[in-house]
Design a protein around this motif. Structure first.
Motif, short mmCIF file in Angstrom:
data_model
loop_
_atom_site.label_atom_id
_atom_site.label_comp_id
_atom_site.label_asym_id
_atom_site.label_seq_id
_atom_site.Cartn_x
_atom_site.Cartn_y
_atom_site.Cartn_z
N SER A 225 0.82 -1.23 0.00
CA SER A 225 0.00 0.00 0.00
C SER A 225 0.84 1.26 0.00
CB SER A 225 -0.96 0.02 1.20
OG SER A 225 -1.97 -0.93 1.04
N GLN A 226 1.96 1.21 -0.68
CA GLN A 226 2.81 2.40 -0.79
C GLN A 226 3.08 2.66 -2.27
OE1 GLN A 226 6.19 1.11 1.67
NE2 GLN A 226 5.69 2.75 3.11
N VAL A 227 3.21 3.93 -2.61
CA VAL A 227 3.64 4.30 -3.97
C VAL A 227 5.15 4.48 -3.96
CG1 VAL A 227 1.47 5.37 -4.66
CG2 VAL A 227 3.17 6.77 -3.47
N PRO A 228 5.80 4.31 -5.10
CA PRO A 228 5.26 3.97 -6.41
C PRO A 228 5.08 2.47 -6.59
CG PRO A 228 7.63 4.26 -6.61
CD PRO A 228 7.29 4.54 -5.17
N VAL A 229 4.14 2.16 -7.54
CA VAL A 229 4.00 0.76 -7.98
C VAL A 229 3.99 0.77 -9.50
CG1 VAL A 229 2.51 -1.27 -8.03
CG2 VAL A 229 2.59 0.14 -5.96
N LEU A 230 4.83 -0.04 -10.08
CA LEU A 230 4.84 -0.21 -11.54
C LEU A 230 4.19 -1.56 -11.82
CD1 LEU A 230 5.85 1.02 -14.22
CD2 LEU A 230 8.01 -0.19 -13.87
N ARG A 231 3.11 -1.56 -12.63
CA ARG A 231 2.45 -2.82 -12.95
C ARG A 231 2.67 -3.15 -14.42
NH1 ARG A 231 -3.79 -3.37 -11.63
NH2 ARG A 231 -3.96 -2.03 -13.43
N PHE A 232 3.29 -4.28 -14.67
CA PHE A 232 3.59 -4.71 -16.03
C PHE A 232 2.33 -5.30 -16.67
CE2 PHE A 232 7.57 -4.56 -13.79
CZ PHE A 232 8.45 -3.99 -14.71
N VAL B 59 14.44 1.32 -7.14
CA VAL B 59 14.49 0.24 -8.13
C VAL B 59 13.57 0.56 -9.32
CG1 VAL B 59 14.05 -2.22 -8.47
CG2 VAL B 59 15.08 -1.41 -6.34
N VAL B 60 12.38 1.04 -9.00
CA VAL B 60 11.43 1.41 -10.06
C VAL B 60 12.06 2.47 -10.97
CG1 VAL B 60 9.21 2.57 -10.48
CG2 VAL B 60 9.37 0.79 -8.72
N LEU B 61 12.76 3.42 -10.38
CA LEU B 61 13.40 4.48 -11.17
C LEU B 61 14.44 3.91 -12.13
CD1 LEU B 61 13.77 7.27 -8.46
CD2 LEU B 61 12.48 7.45 -10.60
N LEU C 271 21.01 7.65 -5.32
CA LEU C 271 19.66 7.09 -5.16
C LEU C 271 19.50 6.55 -3.75
CD1 LEU C 271 18.72 4.91 -8.30
CD2 LEU C 271 17.60 7.01 -7.51
N ASN C 272 20.51 5.81 -3.32
CA ASN C 272 20.43 5.21 -1.99
C ASN C 272 20.47 6.27 -0.90
OD1 ASN C 272 20.28 2.47 -0.84
ND2 ASN C 272 22.02 3.21 0.34
N PHE C 273 21.26 7.30 -1.12
CA PHE C 273 21.34 8.40 -0.15
C PHE C 273 19.98 9.07 0.01
CE2 PHE C 273 21.78 12.92 0.75
CZ PHE C 273 22.55 12.91 1.91
N VAL C 274 19.35 9.37 -1.13
CA VAL C 274 18.05 10.06 -1.05
C VAL C 274 17.03 9.17 -0.36
CG1 VAL C 274 16.19 11.17 -2.36
CG2 VAL C 274 18.56 11.46 -3.10
#
Ligand SMILES: N[C@@H](CCC(=O)N[C@@H](CS)C(=O)NCC(=O)O)C(=O)O
Length: 206
Positions: free
Chosen positions: A50-57, A68-70, A98-101
């Protein structure tokens, strides 16, 4: 393919990348307050996190976790250079940022500041911490126009969201190298378009 996002949430970063690369992805706003999609579906039925973001293929598989989505979005249109080759110094720096942010800024600072019910002492601590982290980033940005070098990357899209939220919350007084960087982000039509679109959706889908 669908991208589930919520206005002004961290999914903003992917929104920018999707627009910048004109990726053929259907944008699906989600209200995090109601935990509901725009079709009235419980968000939990899309992703149990129940958290964003979600990428649905297209095959129904879903992918979560912003960093990871990015990367996956960037790899759909490599010609935009949003994720330099991981073996290159710029690629490694992009992953490092990315990891820092995600860990230092998002979860350590912004999450406690913007989450209701967090004790005031924790919020005050997070605000001080935020100032320290932003000062560090500002110093690094005195050497390069973008976080990982001369080109805008997925790390800038994610950090740009953090900066936008910080500004909206009156937590940062724009100045110096960070202000110049913010100005560079605002020169990007996709960044502005995502901001305007999410501002418009905010009242309906926050
Ligand atoms: N670990 C996740 C965290 C994502 C996250 O915290 N998303 C926030 C919006 S910025 C959210 O969905 N919050 C609602 C909640 O946690 O219930 C990621 O990195 O993608």
């Amino acid at each position: 393919m669908d991208y589930f996002f919520s206005p002004m949430a961290c999914s903003f970063a992917g929104h920018v990348i999707i627009l910048e690369a004109s990726l053929p992805i259907k944008m699906q706003p989600v209200s995090l307050l109601r935990k509901q999609t725009s079709d009235g579906l419980a968000f939990e039925t899309i992703s149990t996190k129940s958290q964003v973001p979600v990428l649905r293929f297209d095959d129904g598989r879903i992918l979560t976790e912003n960093s990871v989505v990015l990367q996956v979005l960037a790899e759909m249109a490599p010609e935009f250079g949003h994720l330099p080759a991981r073996s290159s110094p710029n690629g490694q720096a992009t992953l490092e940022w990315l990891n820092f942010v995600a860990s230092e800024l998002h979860k350590h600072c912004l999450y406690p500041i913007f989450t209701k019910g967090v004790p005031a002492e924790v919020q005050a601590w997070a605000k001080v911490n935020l100032g320290t982290k932003l000062a560090f980033v500002s110093k690094r940005l005195s050497h390069t126009p973008y976080l990982a070098g001369n080109a805008f990357s997925v790390a800038d899209a994610y950090f740009g969201w953090a900066l936008m939220l910080t500004l909206r919350g009156g937590l940062w007084e724009p100045k110096g190298d960070l202000l110049a960087y913010w100005g560079r982000l605002l020169e990007r039509p996709a960044f502005i378009a995502a901001m305007e679109n999410e501002e418009e959706l905010f009242n309906q889908f926050a």
